[in-house]
Design an enzyme around this catalytic site. Structure first.
Site, PDB file in Angstrom:
ATOM      1  N   LEU A 103       0.841  -1.200   0.000  1.00 19.88           N
ATOM      2  CA  LEU A 103       0.000   0.000   0.000  1.00 19.88           C
ATOM      3  C   LEU A 103       0.874   1.246   0.000  1.00 19.88           C
ATOM      4  CD1 LEU A 103      -2.735   1.476   0.249  1.00 19.88           C
ATOM      5  CD2 LEU A 103      -2.437   1.326   2.732  1.00 19.88           C
ATOM      6  N   HIS A 104       1.923   1.250   0.785  1.00 21.95           N
ATOM      7  CA  HIS A 104       2.837   2.392   0.829  1.00 21.95           C
ATOM      8  C   HIS A 104       3.375   2.701  -0.574  1.00 21.95           C
ATOM      9  CE1 HIS A 104       6.098   5.060   1.831  1.00 21.95           C
ATOM     10  NE2 HIS A 104       7.007   4.160   1.508  1.00 21.95           N
TER      11      HIS A 104
END
Length: 187
Positions: A28-29
């Protein structure tokens, strides 16, 4: 922040839920870095203060368009088989709010002394008096284990949940989906 999307990790005999959550959060980052969106916040609805665990669910908060794009994007490649992706839903009517932020630990006295010597132009002995070896802090916060892209080193990203609030607060979110000022709906 009026919509949310739940991503629940499903452990098996090889990978426990914390390991899968670490991988999912790392992916996600990277997705948030590539999208450049500062309007996506994260929360951990199954967070347990007693057990100091983030749980098995990562909840994304934003507008419906951003969440639809994240749900359909290919950023979850390699972890999708271990994740149940919910639907993009509106936030329920009666909710509380809280910040979910990064807590940075200053746990290395030697590193802090080097920084102090450089900034204040003092001697090693003076720095040792100001920052003795026993100043390392122990933190009892849940964390995500990440890998630094720049150095390749592993580090713990400590997650701090604020007290519950009655009203939301505006702000921007980091590339981790965290913010010390912007709140997410908590339900």
């Amino acid at each position: 922040m009026n919509y949310y999307l739940d991503l629940k990790v499903v452990p098996d005999s090889e990978f426990n839920s914390q390991t899968l959550l670490n991988i999912l959060f790392g992916k996600l980052h990277f997705a948030l870095v590539n999208l450049g969106d500062k309007n996506v916040g994260v929360s951990f609805p199954n967070f347990s203060e007693e057990n100091n665990r983030l749980g098995d669910c990562l909840r994304l908060h934003s507008n419906s368009d951003s969440l639809d794009m994240l749900a359909k994007n290919n950023w979850m490649r390699g972890i999708r088989d271990y994740t149940v992706i919910g639907e993009v839903n509106p936030v329920p009517e009666s909710v509380s709010y809280r910040t979910v932020s990064r807590y940075q630990v200053k746990s290395n006295p030697e590193k802090e002394r080097r920084r102090l010597i450089k900034r204040k132009n003092i001697t090693q002995e003076e720095a040792m008096k100001l920052i003795p070896d026993n100043t390392a802090k122990r933190v009892k916060l849940p964390y995500i284990e990440m890998k630094s892209c720049s150095r390749g080193a592993r580090f713990k990203l400590f997650i701090k949940h604020s007290e519950l609030l009655e009203k939301p607060a505006e702000g921007v979110f980091s590339k981790y989906g965290l913010s010390a000022t912007a709140t997410i709906p908590w339900f």
